[in-house]
Design an enzyme around this catalytic site. Structure first.
Site, PDB file in Angstrom:
ATOM      1  N   GLU A 150       4.777 -10.605  -6.360  1.00 37.42           N
ATOM      2  CA  GLU A 150       3.739 -10.721  -7.381  1.00 37.42           C
ATOM      3  C   GLU A 150       4.128 -10.116  -8.721  1.00 37.42           C
ATOM      4  OE1 GLU A 150       2.712  -6.869  -5.112  1.00 37.42           O
ATOM      5  OE2 GLU A 150       3.767  -8.761  -4.790  1.00 37.42           O
ATOM      6  N   LYS A 154      -9.781 -12.223 -17.063  1.00 36.21           N
ATOM      7  CA  LYS A 154     -10.105 -12.498 -18.469  1.00 36.21           C
ATOM      8  C   LYS A 154      -9.509 -13.819 -18.947  1.00 36.21           C
ATOM      9  CE  LYS A 154     -11.994 -10.628 -22.221  1.00 36.21           C
ATOM     10  NZ  LYS A 154     -13.307  -9.972 -22.263  1.00 36.21           N
ATOM     11  N   ASP A 166     -17.019 -13.016 -22.898  1.00 37.62           N
ATOM     12  CA  ASP A 166     -17.627 -12.964 -21.561  1.00 37.62           C
ATOM     13  C   ASP A 166     -19.096 -13.396 -21.610  1.00 37.62           C
ATOM     14  OD1 ASP A 166     -15.162 -11.888 -21.022  1.00 37.62           O
ATOM     15  OD2 ASP A 166     -15.892  -9.834 -20.840  1.00 37.62           O
ATOM     16  N   CYS A 207       5.288  -6.027   1.653  1.00 37.75           N
ATOM     17  CA  CYS A 207       5.636  -4.601   1.665  1.00 37.75           C
ATOM     18  C   CYS A 207       4.961  -3.889   2.844  1.00 37.75           C
ATOM     19  CB  CYS A 207       5.306  -3.953   0.324  1.00 37.75           C
ATOM     20  SG  CYS A 207       6.098  -2.339   0.092  1.00 37.75           S
ATOM     21  N   GLY A 220       0.832  -1.192   0.000  1.00 38.03           N
ATOM     22  CA  GLY A 220       0.000   0.000   0.000  1.00 38.03           C
ATOM     23  C   GLY A 220       0.866   1.241   0.000  1.00 38.03           C
TER      24      GLY A 220
END
Length: 515
Positions: A175, A370, A231, A86, A59
């Site tokens: 990540e 997606k 979708d 972090c 953050g």
């Protein structure tokens, strides 16, 4: 409708990090289901979700700032395995009795990490590793009972852990791609520390989602709006698998489609499915309501409401229709604004829905990215022409025209877009590119010269990006000779255009669409 495909849930507490969605994606890639929730979600609510583990995201704040985001201290009591990243690492250290201080030297970018203690997180890794740092504060000393697991030249506690309590913290960002071993570290946490079986797959998702749709819908009818994109077609196939003839699909031509798209959608849908389809020509209705509207948020809300109204009107002809199925994805939810994430843009199928809807909404893909939706589409046997079609926004060309939407501007944009896509396909680049399209800055004209005469006409913006999940994207490196052909054809074949520009912005800071 929430889809929780297994009991092996990892919760990510979001402290406003720009990378929270990347943490989720990496964990999903490890075969483990996870969700992002606000950092201040009460511990009691977290207990009800029965997570197998908890991740504190990074953050932008400092733990020393007044009102800095925090968590209830009782969150540490149930004994959940935990990983702080972090800011989450710093918060964990401070709340548990460690020492956190402002760094004498801030660390941003690549850093050399030294593993100094054997630990499950770094199992199988060499002692010297490269990672990505982005922090101003630093943990000077770990809390009582914790060991320092790794350090860097300027960060004395780059990783810490309390194996007995299964609590760990890392100052770097596992990540991101700049931490090459990061995905393996996350896998070690969710599998070895949290005990997840890593069995969440497209196949398991389809099985669980099918059962949940049956339970929620019962004997009621369902209408599903289809656009021909992956979708909506995936949702249609999934709901049809669950309830069969209780489903009726509705295709709405809102006048904002690409060239030849309405005909193509009807053809593809007829070939791919054995599902009832109602086709509605609502072009005049949508364009009338968009007349004079230039603000992109108003466009989205108008279009979102009109879609629902059309569905409701035609649902009257569907026996027992009580539900509206939508192809909402996780990025739609995140970008439309959450408690801890800013509203980037309201998606017509999230923030654009009216409050007084008669139909109940079901969104089986709401927690999928997606690429995960593509995996489900392939599992359901959808044809390649649908699975690999470039994403196209529900509001269509309305948000690719900056300014008021008119018939003339739509026709200009359709022709330019069709040329761009045609040349991309000819060059064999369509599958390599995540999304390619043309946009029209309707309020801008530029001077040109054509046939030895001065022109004052519109520029066309072309945009092509590569991506995995649409949360981040990089502009596509299209060969110059392809761009030259695109530019030459658009200027020569599309009236009212005298200039073509190529958008080379990445996301962030830009978004993929222009509005």
């Amino acid at each position: 409708m929430k889809i929780d495909p297994t009991d092996e849930l990892i919760l990510i507490l979001d402290f406003g990090a720009q990378y929270s969605q990347l943490i989720a994606r990496k964990i999903r890639e490890c075969g483990v289901y996870c969700e992002i929730v606000p950092h201040d979600t009460p511990t009691g609510e977290i207990r009800k979700k029965h997570p197998k583990g908890i991740v504190f995201s990074g953050g932008p704040a400092s733990v020393y700032e007044p009102g800095a985001p925090s968590v209830e201290e009782e969150i540490y009591e149930p004994g959940w395995p935990m990983l702080g990243i972090c800011y989450g690492h710093q918060l964990m250290a401070r709340q548990l009795g460690g020492e956190v201080v402002p760094s004498e030297k801030r660390e941003y970018g690549r850093a050399d990490l030294t593993v100094i203690e054997d630990t499950v997180l770094f199992a199988g890794q060499p002692r010297r590793l490269q990672c990505w740092m982005s922090h101003g504060d630093t943990v000077l000393a770990p809390p009582p009972g914790f060991k320092t697991l790794a350090d860097t030249e300027t960060t004395p506690v780059a990783a810490m852990g309390h194996p007995a309590r299964k609590i760990y913290g890392v100052q770097f960002h596992p990540e991101v791609a700049h931490t090459p071993f990061g995905k393996e570290l996350l896998r070690q946490f969710v599998v070895e520390v949290c005990g997840c079986s890593a069995s969440w797959t497209a196949e398991s998702f389809v099985e669980t989602a099918t059962q949940q749709i049956r339970e929620e819908v019962g004997d009621s009818g369902v209408v599903c709006g289809v656009s021909g994109g992956i979708d909506s077609c995936t949702v249609a196939a999934l709901v049809h698998r669950a309830v069969g003839d209780q489903l009726t699909c509705i295709f709405v031509d809102h006048g904002l489609l690409r060239k030849g798209e309405a005909e193509q959608v009807r053809q593809d849908f007829a070939e791919a499915f054995g599902i009832k389809l109602i086709s509605v020509d609502a072009r005049e209705r949508f364009l009338t309501r968009l007349r004079g509207v230039a603000d992109p948020e108003r466009k989205r809300k108008i279009i979102g409401e009109q879609f629902v109204r059309v569905f409701e009107e035609h649902a009257d002809a569907v026996k027992g229709a009580e539900f509206l199925a939508q192809g909402t994805l996780y990025p739609d939810v995140i970008e439309s604004g959450t408690k801890t994430a800013a509203n980037i843009k309201t998606h017509h199928n999230v923030g654009g829905l009216p409050d007084d809807m008669r139909l109940k909404v079901i969104e089986p893909l709401r927690y999928l990215f997606k690429d995960e939706a593509r995996g489900v589409a392939e599992e359901l046997g959808l044809p390649e022409s649908i699975v690999h079609r470039h994403p196209f926004p529900g509001p269509g060309l309305a948000i690719r025209i900056m300014g008021e939407v008119t018939e003339e501007r739509l026709e200009t944009l359709r022709e330019a877009d069709a040329i761009f896509i045609e040349e991309i396909r000819k060059a064999g680049l369509y599958r390599e590119i995540w999304q390619a399209f043309a946009a029209l800055a309707a309020g801008i004209q530029s001077v040109g010269v054509m046939g030895d005469a001065r022109t004052y006409a519109h520029p066309i913006i072309i945009r092509a990006v590569t991506s995995e999940d649409a949360m981040t994207a990089t502009w596509a490196r299209i060969p110059f000779e392809v761009l030259e052909r695109v530019s030459s054809r658009i200027v020569n074949e599309v009236p009212g255009v005298n200039r073509v520009v190529y958008d080379i912005s990445s996301k962030p800071p830009a978004t993929i669409e222009w509005e």
